[in-house]
Design a protein around this motif. Structure first.
Motif, PDB file in Angstrom:
ATOM      1  N   GLN A 606      31.777  67.665 -93.338  1.00 14.47           N
ATOM      2  CA  GLN A 606      32.937  68.562 -93.342  1.00 14.47           C
ATOM      3  C   GLN A 606      32.737  69.718 -92.368  1.00 14.47           C
ATOM      4  O   GLN A 606      33.680  70.156 -91.706  1.00 14.47           O
ATOM      5  CB  GLN A 606      33.161  69.121 -94.748  1.00 14.47           C
ATOM      6  CG  GLN A 606      33.800  68.128 -95.699  1.00 14.47           C
ATOM      7  CD  GLN A 606      34.037  68.727 -97.071  1.00 14.47           C
ATOM      8  OE1 GLN A 606      33.637  69.854 -97.344  1.00 14.47           O
ATOM      9  NE2 GLN A 606      34.692  67.980 -97.937  1.00 14.47           N
ATOM     10  N   GLU A 607      31.502  70.229 -92.286  1.00 14.08           N
ATOM     11  CA  GLU A 607      31.225  71.317 -91.357  1.00 14.08           C
ATOM     12  C   GLU A 607      31.590  70.931 -89.927  1.00 14.08           C
ATOM     13  O   GLU A 607      31.997  71.783 -89.136  1.00 14.08           O
ATOM     14  CB  GLU A 607      29.735  71.696 -91.384  1.00 14.08           C
ATOM     15  CG  GLU A 607      29.291  72.352 -92.665  1.00 14.08           C
ATOM     16  CD  GLU A 607      28.796  71.349 -93.699  1.00 14.08           C
ATOM     17  OE1 GLU A 607      28.026  71.768 -94.560  1.00 14.08           O
ATOM     18  OE2 GLU A 607      29.170  70.169 -93.632  1.00 14.08           O
ATOM     19  N   ASP A 608      31.446  69.639 -89.609  1.00 11.39           N
ATOM     20  CA  ASP A 608      31.738  69.196 -88.252  1.00 11.39           C
ATOM     21  C   ASP A 608      33.220  69.341 -87.932  1.00 11.39           C
ATOM     22  O   ASP A 608      33.600  69.631 -86.798  1.00 11.39           O
ATOM     23  CB  ASP A 608      31.293  67.735 -88.067  1.00 11.39           C
ATOM     24  CG  ASP A 608      29.793  67.564 -88.244  1.00 11.39           C
ATOM     25  OD1 ASP A 608      29.072  68.574 -88.143  1.00 11.39           O
ATOM     26  OD2 ASP A 608      29.345  66.439 -88.509  1.00 11.39           O
ATOM     27  N   LYS A 611      33.608  72.952 -87.117  1.00  9.35           N
ATOM     28  CA  LYS A 611      33.059  73.249 -85.795  1.00  9.35           C
ATOM     29  C   LYS A 611      34.019  72.813 -84.687  1.00  9.35           C
ATOM     30  O   LYS A 611      34.287  73.563 -83.741  1.00  9.35           O
ATOM     31  CB  LYS A 611      31.720  72.531 -85.601  1.00  9.35           C
ATOM     32  CG  LYS A 611      30.561  73.097 -86.403  1.00  9.35           C
ATOM     33  CD  LYS A 611      29.329  72.232 -86.154  1.00  9.35           C
ATOM     34  CE  LYS A 611      28.157  72.624 -87.038  1.00  9.35           C
ATOM     35  NZ  LYS A 611      27.018  71.700 -86.860  1.00  9.35           N
ATOM     36  N   VAL A 612      34.541  71.585 -84.808  1.00  8.41           N
ATOM     37  CA  VAL A 612      35.417  71.047 -83.762  1.00  8.41           C
ATOM     38  C   VAL A 612      36.730  71.827 -83.712  1.00  8.41           C
ATOM     39  O   VAL A 612      37.213  72.190 -82.636  1.00  8.41           O
ATOM     40  CB  VAL A 612      35.660  69.540 -83.990  1.00  8.41           C
ATOM     41  CG1 VAL A 612      36.749  69.020 -83.052  1.00  8.41           C
ATOM     42  CG2 VAL A 612      34.375  68.757 -83.779  1.00  8.41           C
ATOM     43  N   CYS A 613      37.320  72.080 -84.881  1.00  9.63           N
ATOM     44  CA  CYS A 613      38.587  72.824 -84.913  1.00  9.63           C
ATOM     45  C   CYS A 613      38.403  74.231 -84.339  1.00  9.63           C
ATOM     46  O   CYS A 613      39.268  74.751 -83.637  1.00  9.63           O
ATOM     47  CB  CYS A 613      39.131  72.910 -86.340  1.00  9.63           C
ATOM     48  SG  CYS A 613      39.772  71.346 -86.971  1.00  9.63           S
ATOM     49  N   HIS A 614      37.262  74.839 -84.637  1.00 12.59           N
ATOM     50  CA  HIS A 614      37.019  76.227 -84.210  1.00 12.59           C
ATOM     51  C   HIS A 614      36.603  76.291 -82.738  1.00 12.59           C
ATOM     52  O   HIS A 614      37.208  77.022 -81.939  1.00 12.59           O
ATOM     53  CB  HIS A 614      35.940  76.847 -85.101  1.00 12.59           C
ATOM     54  CG  HIS A 614      35.626  78.269 -84.772  1.00 12.59           C
ATOM     55  ND1 HIS A 614      36.584  79.265 -84.763  1.00 12.59           N
ATOM     56  CD2 HIS A 614      34.455  78.872 -84.426  1.00 12.59           C
ATOM     57  CE1 HIS A 614      36.015  80.418 -84.441  1.00 12.59           C
ATOM     58  NE2 HIS A 614      34.730  80.206 -84.229  1.00 12.59           N
ATOM     59  N   VAL A 665      40.359  63.214 -80.259  1.00 11.67           N
ATOM     60  CA  VAL A 665      39.642  64.130 -81.159  1.00 11.67           C
ATOM     61  C   VAL A 665      40.439  64.299 -82.453  1.00 11.67           C
ATOM     62  O   VAL A 665      39.870  64.274 -83.549  1.00 11.67           O
ATOM     63  CB  VAL A 665      39.402  65.494 -80.478  1.00 11.67           C
ATOM     64  CG1 VAL A 665      38.857  66.511 -81.482  1.00 11.67           C
ATOM     65  CG2 VAL A 665      38.437  65.341 -79.313  1.00 11.67           C
ATOM     66  N   TRP A 666      41.757  64.461 -82.319  1.00  7.49           N
ATOM     67  CA  TRP A 666      42.597  64.623 -83.515  1.00  7.49           C
ATOM     68  C   TRP A 666      42.550  63.354 -84.378  1.00  7.49           C
ATOM     69  O   TRP A 666      42.507  63.433 -85.604  1.00  7.49           O
ATOM     70  CB  TRP A 666      44.031  64.949 -83.138  1.00  7.49           C
ATOM     71  CG  TRP A 666      44.907  65.033 -84.357  1.00  7.49           C
ATOM     72  CD1 TRP A 666      45.862  64.148 -84.749  1.00  7.49           C
ATOM     73  CD2 TRP A 666      44.844  66.026 -85.381  1.00  7.49           C
ATOM     74  NE1 TRP A 666      46.403  64.532 -85.949  1.00  7.49           N
ATOM     75  CE2 TRP A 666      45.800  65.676 -86.360  1.00  7.49           C
ATOM     76  CE3 TRP A 666      44.062  67.158 -85.578  1.00  7.49           C
ATOM     77  CZ2 TRP A 666      46.002  66.432 -87.511  1.00  7.49           C
ATOM     78  CZ3 TRP A 666      44.270  67.920 -86.713  1.00  7.49           C
ATOM     79  CH2 TRP A 666      45.223  67.555 -87.661  1.00  7.49           C
ATOM     80  N   ARG A 667      42.550  62.179 -83.733  1.00  8.38           N
ATOM     81  CA  ARG A 667      42.485  60.911 -84.477  1.00  8.38           C
ATOM     82  C   ARG A 667      41.232  60.870 -85.339  1.00  8.38           C
ATOM     83  O   ARG A 667      41.269  60.486 -86.510  1.00  8.38           O
ATOM     84  CB  ARG A 667      42.508  59.723 -83.514  1.00  8.38           C
ATOM     85  CG  ARG A 667      42.494  58.353 -84.192  1.00  8.38           C
ATOM     86  CD  ARG A 667      42.293  57.226 -83.193  1.00  8.38           C
ATOM     87  NE  ARG A 667      40.927  57.182 -82.698  1.00  8.38           N
ATOM     88  CZ  ARG A 667      39.905  56.606 -83.355  1.00  8.38           C
ATOM     89  NH1 ARG A 667      40.103  56.037 -84.543  1.00  8.38           N
ATOM     90  NH2 ARG A 667      38.691  56.586 -82.834  1.00  8.38           N
ATOM     91  N   GLN A 668      40.117  61.302 -84.744  1.00  5.76           N
ATOM     92  CA  GLN A 668      38.858  61.291 -85.496  1.00  5.76           C
ATOM     93  C   GLN A 668      38.893  62.291 -86.654  1.00  5.76           C
ATOM     94  O   GLN A 668      38.457  61.993 -87.762  1.00  5.76           O
ATOM     95  CB  GLN A 668      37.692  61.594 -84.554  1.00  5.76           C
ATOM     96  CG  GLN A 668      37.421  60.489 -83.543  1.00  5.76           C
ATOM     97  CD  GLN A 668      36.275  60.838 -82.608  1.00  5.76           C
ATOM     98  OE1 GLN A 668      35.366  61.571 -82.964  1.00  5.76           O
ATOM     99  NE2 GLN A 668      36.310  60.307 -81.381  1.00  5.76           N
ATOM    100  N   ILE A 669      39.440  63.481 -86.391  1.00  5.96           N
ATOM    101  CA  ILE A 669      39.551  64.488 -87.454  1.00  5.96           C
ATOM    102  C   ILE A 669      40.430  63.962 -88.583  1.00  5.96           C
ATOM    103  O   ILE A 669      40.081  64.042 -89.765  1.00  5.96           O
ATOM    104  CB  ILE A 669      40.151  65.804 -86.905  1.00  5.96           C
ATOM    105  CG1 ILE A 669      39.163  66.501 -85.979  1.00  5.96           C
ATOM    106  CG2 ILE A 669      40.558  66.746 -88.045  1.00  5.96           C
ATOM    107  CD1 ILE A 669      39.747  67.696 -85.239  1.00  5.96           C
ATOM    108  N   GLU A 670      41.584  63.414 -88.221  1.00  6.18           N
ATOM    109  CA  GLU A 670      42.584  62.981 -89.204  1.00  6.18           C
ATOM    110  C   GLU A 670      42.050  61.857 -90.084  1.00  6.18           C
ATOM    111  O   GLU A 670      42.251  61.846 -91.302  1.00  6.18           O
ATOM    112  CB  GLU A 670      43.847  62.520 -88.465  1.00  6.18           C
ATOM    113  CG  GLU A 670      45.054  62.364 -89.363  1.00  6.18           C
ATOM    114  CD  GLU A 670      46.295  62.063 -88.535  1.00  6.18           C
ATOM    115  OE1 GLU A 670      47.368  62.524 -88.921  1.00  6.18           O
ATOM    116  OE2 GLU A 670      46.188  61.359 -87.503  1.00  6.18           O
TER     117      GLU A 670
END
Length: 978
Positions: A606-608, A611-614, A665-670
């Motif tokens: 979850q921290e990742d 990190k990516v969003c920030h 990147v969004w696909r991976q987050i989602e």
């Protein structure tokens, strides 16, 4: 003028969400409304928030009903009045009492009676009579007998539009469990229960200005202030906030010496830093309360696992709340307490399923029933349940409902009624249906819980809030999760069994020793993990083999990589490749290398996501955390989530990223964020996995007995019995002289427990054990019958299970004797003073073969004991290749024979189904299979059994599996008795 509004929290009655209700009030031009849901105050916090957004004055209330019959409506003058109504309803719920009529006297609430049901006594000063619009004409005669100052307008609101009337009637039929056609008018709301146009309303009331004045006067006297900002949890643990600070510092520094010694400067620095933040944000009491609960459980000898974001804290580690060293794993405190977040983080404390209720009982008694509650949750109308409920009330037979659920799109299932079911079902989808209990959430409140909610009393026997965790968080509560977990039970029981069977006292808390144990590392690497917490499923064992995992750090990552989102996004396969080839891939963007180098550019924790969003998208930590929580189902506001998503993409455009990179990147987050674990959570799970694995590696038989006794593992019981045999145990059928209620072990002999004999009564099983311990073993069947005094049916079960084989007599002879000894009609609870003489009969030679015994075992236990599944086959063919030799045949077609263990069902992107199977071969080893949709159409699974499988061996990262082309269930030897 609306004193009686219903939302859909009036379960199986209301038709509007709270948001929709407020919007309708706004459209009607009203500036004040009263939410009075039936027998609950669930929606009040949400209602207050929605009204605040729309400049409407909220007033809180509760409509009190006994089943379908209205008793009266309670309206709170202020927050004390809301507490008064909540306490009144809570007491009724605790005592399982019906609503009394007339109402008791309230000091801070108004009570409104229907004109149809007025108390015979004189009205109290706070009591009024509600006049419906259709009752206005009767006022001419009523005012002679009633004081007009006690009358108010009562215009209930239940519907947003005319179509809602049918939805409401459908819900009422579901609630009353009757056909829609049998529903009576008095069981439903009036068909005029809408908001009225302001001009029309004023025109109707023109002749009754005194009635309007009375109603306005009542509303003007009511005010609800709902503070959503301040923390509602208990604020002080000891005498004062300052004393809490001092106590927490004392405990943390003492704990630091215990965990790290006196010379660890990094630990000193972290403890000091955390203590400053904890004090500044006012969370000292929260830490101390959690420490107090853990301290109590440890004093009782209960084993716990602290996890959740709390495991990022060194202070929590020093207080023994968690057993994960954040410094060792580089866990950062800012994930645990977001500097922009005003609420404390969550602690999840797992206990054995046998001990959790005792811990909860302590919490209620320590912090007071008035200030403590279990967190509620709301079951909603979803999917199949909608079809089943509506199908019943619309009159469909069960067979047609089943068919409709199995094949909703089939032409034969489409007609006027089924179309009505689907159209109505779409409208009530996600409507609240039943209030229930959250898996483990507990609230400990500074003020009485009834300041915020009425309380239910479910069968658990602990007060439970009427709203859920989303509402709790929105109004400033932070829950403490006290959860039940089978894994902890089998770890503790393993240690107890090892001590009893081998005389060795194993300290299951020496985790550092387990991490360095060579045998544990080897077991982890080869996926020898059946029975071990969290790492025993076929998918997890496959991942461990593919990673060739042999250390704690890799296992921490694997515990999160296995989650559905990573696999679905294709990043699990990518992670394994990058893990083995760290120099042979490119990062999608330099920020990903900078932030995710530890996990090879793959979001694992979850921290990742934070990190990516920030760092990649430029969201602040607060928005990044909100996005993470929303994706994992812990945040309800869809508008807020949409706002953050739009900001994510606009920020990326401003930073000059290509659309291709941003979308990937969004696909991976989602795909990932909704399923991910925090690193601390994964680390906690990995600790427990190591404890399980150490016990299995060094004490496999005792460990498997504990796993069998705790149930709740990934596999069915027979798999663990099979595993125990594979580890060298001799599996014995139950025996009245050896077995206990649960499975037990003597040296290497494992005796199946009485609990596994289907339909054997618990009391009888307990009495067998108690009498044997008190008076010695049973000499024969007659001695057993005399001392235990069982019913005939129960003795038959024990005989068929082989529990009297120590007598040397065949089952058929024992069954004959049992019928002669036991009178079916005698009372079961009277033990004779003297044993009856046994009549001896000369019986013919009664024969029962091994196969008949095995069928008895399957009937009673659900699996064979004295034979394997393979011994029951008619064929002697056991496959061309065994599981352990599959890698030698990579790329070739082979035939294998396996007994089905589990099936995993996966829906493909093309909306087809594919399956992953897991089988055991004749040597007792597992192998995995893949079944694509075309293969399944022609060669589907046909239930439990042993299969002949034709397929091609494929290998991924050194892990072989079988891509199935054809398969068929093999016939077994028949039971000759039938």
């Amino acid at each position: 003028m609306y004193l009686n509004c219903h939302s859909y929290y009036s379960l199986r009655y209301g038709t509007m969400s709270v948001e929709q209700l407020v919007q309708k009030a706004l459209a009607a031009g009203t500036d004040t409304i009263v939410l009075t849901d039936i027998n609950n105050s669930t929606g009040i916090p949400e209602f207050a928030g929605e009204c605040s957004k729309n400049n409407i004055r909220p007033v809180a209330g509760i409509e009190f009903r006994n089943d379908n019959e209205l008793q009266y409506i309670g309206i709170a003058r202020n927050n004390r009045g809301l507490q008064e109504l909540n306490e009144f309803l809570s007491d009724l719920n605790f005592n399982k009492s019906s609503i009394p009529f007339p109402a008791p006297q309230f000091s801070e609430s108004y009570i409104i009676y229907s004109l149809k049901k007025i108390p015979s006594r004189k009205l109290f000063d706070n009591e009024r009579i509600g006049i419906r619009l259709h009752e206005l004409n009767s006022l001419l005669t009523l005012t002679l007998s009633l004081n007009r100052n006690t009358m108010v307008i009562l215009q209930p609101v239940t519907f947003a539009e005319t179509d809602d009337i049918f939805i409401h009637r459908s819900l009422r039929a579901v609630d009353n469990n009757i056909l829609l056609s049998h529903l009576l008018q008095w069981q439903c709301a009036g068909e005029d229960e809408f908001f009225k146009n302001t001009a029309d309303f004023e025109k109707i009331m023109k002749e009754y200005p005194w009635l309007t004045s009375n109603t306005k006067k009542l509303l003007d006297d009511c005010n609800l202030q709902f503070d959503r900002e301040s923390l509602k949890n208990k604020k002080i643990y000891s005498a004062s906030r300052y004393d809490d600070k001092l106590l927490l510092e004392k405990l943390a520094w003492d704990g630091m010496i215990y965990r790290y010694g006196r010379q660890n400067n990094e630990a000193k620095k972290r403890v000091k830093h955390e203590l400053e933040i904890i004090d500044r944000l006012g969370f000292s009491a929260y830490f101390l309360i959690t420490w107090d609960i853990v301290r109590y459980s440890m004093a009782r000898g209960f084993y716990h696992v602290g996890r959740g974001s709390g495991a990022n804290s060194v202070v929590a580690y020093c207080l023994k709340i968690t057993n994960v060293d954040p410094i060792d794993l580089n866990l950062y405190f800012e994930r645990f307490i977001n500097p922009k977040r005003s609420s404390p983080p969550d602690f999840d404390i797992d206990y054995s399923w046998k001990e959790r209720d005792e811990v909860i009982d302590y919490i209620f008694k320590r912090y007071g029933y008035g200030h403590t509650a279990l967190l509620g949750t709301m079951s909603t109308f979803r999917g199949k349940s909608i079809v089943r409920e509506l199908g019943k009330v619309y009159g469909l037979p069960k067979e047609e409902i089943d068919s409709l659920i199995d094949n909703p799109s089939a032409e034969t299932n489409r007609n006027e009624i089924t179309n009505l079911i689907f159209s109505t079902g779409l409208k009530i989808a996600d409507f609240p249906n039943i209030r229930s209990i959250h898996a483990g959430g507990i609230l400990i409140s500074e003020d009485p819980i009834t300041c915020y909610t009425a309380l239910d009393m479910p069968p658990k026997g602990f007060p439970t809030t009427q709203w859920d965790m989303y509402t709790a968080e929105e109004i400033g509560f932070e829950k403490l999760d006290i959860l039940s977990q089978r894994g902890i039970g089998h770890i503790r029981e393993s240690a107890e069994i090892i001590l009893r069977n081998r005389g060795i006292d194993v300290d299951v808390h020496t985790v550092q020793k387990f991490k360095n144990d060579e045998k544990v590392k080897e077991y982890l690497k080869i996926g020898e993990t059946k029975g071990c917490f969290y790492i025993e499923s076929p998918a997890m064992r496959g991942l461990l083999k593919k990673l060739r995992c042999d250390n704690y750090t890799t296992l921490v990552a694997a515990s999160s990589v296995i989650r559905p989102g990573v696999a679905r996004s294709g990043m699990m396969k990518e992670y394994i490749y990058r893990f083995h080839n760290p120099g042979k891939f490119e990062y999608i963007h330099p920020v990903m290398k900078e932030q995710l180098e530890e996990t090879f550019g793959v979001m694992v924790y979850q921290e990742d996501v934070l990190k990516v969003c920030h760092h990649f998208a430029g969201l602040d930590l607060s928005d990044a955390d909100t996005l993470r929580r929303a994706m994992s189902g812990k945040y309800r506001s869809k508008q807020e989530m949409q706002r953050i998503i739009e900001r994510f993409f606009s920020n990326c455009r401003e930073k000059g990223y290509s659309d291709e990179v941003t979308k990937e990147v969004w696909r991976q987050i989602e795909s990932f964020a909704g399923y991910s674990f925090s690193k601390a959570h994964s680390a906690s799970y990995a600790v427990e996995s190591f404890q399980s694995l150490y016990l299995k590696a060094h004490y496999p038989l005792e460990f498997m007995v504990a796993v069998i006794n705790n149930f709740g593992g990934f596999y069915r019981t027979w798999v663990y019995v099979h595993e125990a045999r594979r580890c060298g145990a001799t599996i014995q059928l139950p025996c009245v002289n050896k077995s206990n209620y649960k499975t037990t072990i003597y040296d290497t002999d494992i005796y199946i427990g009485f609990i596994h004999i289907m339909s054997l009564e618990y009391k009888l099983a307990q009495s067998i054990e108690e009498l044997r311990n008190a008076e010695g073993p049973f000499s024969d069947l007659n001695d057993f019958v005399t001392r235990v005094n069982p019913g005939l049916e129960q003795v038959i079960l024990l005989i068929k299970a082989g529990a009297f084989r120590f007598t040397g007599k065949k089952k058929a002879v024992l069954l004959w004797e049992a019928h002669m000894m036991i009178n079916k009609n005698k009372p079961d609870n009277i033990r004779p003073l003297f044993s009856s003489p046994v009549r001896n009969f000369s019986l013919p030679d009664l024969v029962q073969g091994k196969i008949e015994d095995v069928y008895d075992e399957i009937e009673l236990f659900g699996f064979p004991v004295t034979m394997s599944w393979f011994d029951m086959l008619e064929t002697s063919f056991r496959g061309e290749v065994s599981a352990r030799r599959m890698s030698e045949y990579t790329g070739r077609k082979i035939r294998m024979v396996g007994h089905l263990v589990t099936i995993k069902y996966i829906k493909t992107i093309k909306n087809d189904w594919m399956n992953f199977g897991c089988f055991i071969d004749a040597e007792g080893n597992f192998f995995d299979t893949t079944h694509f949709s075309q293969s399944l159409k022609n060669w589907p699974f046909k239930g439990s059994g042993t299969y002949l499988i034709l397929g091609k061996v494929v290998e991924e990262f050194g892990f072989p599996s079988l891509e199935v082309e054809k398969m068929a269930k093999l016939p077994v030897k028949p039971d000759q008795r039938y």
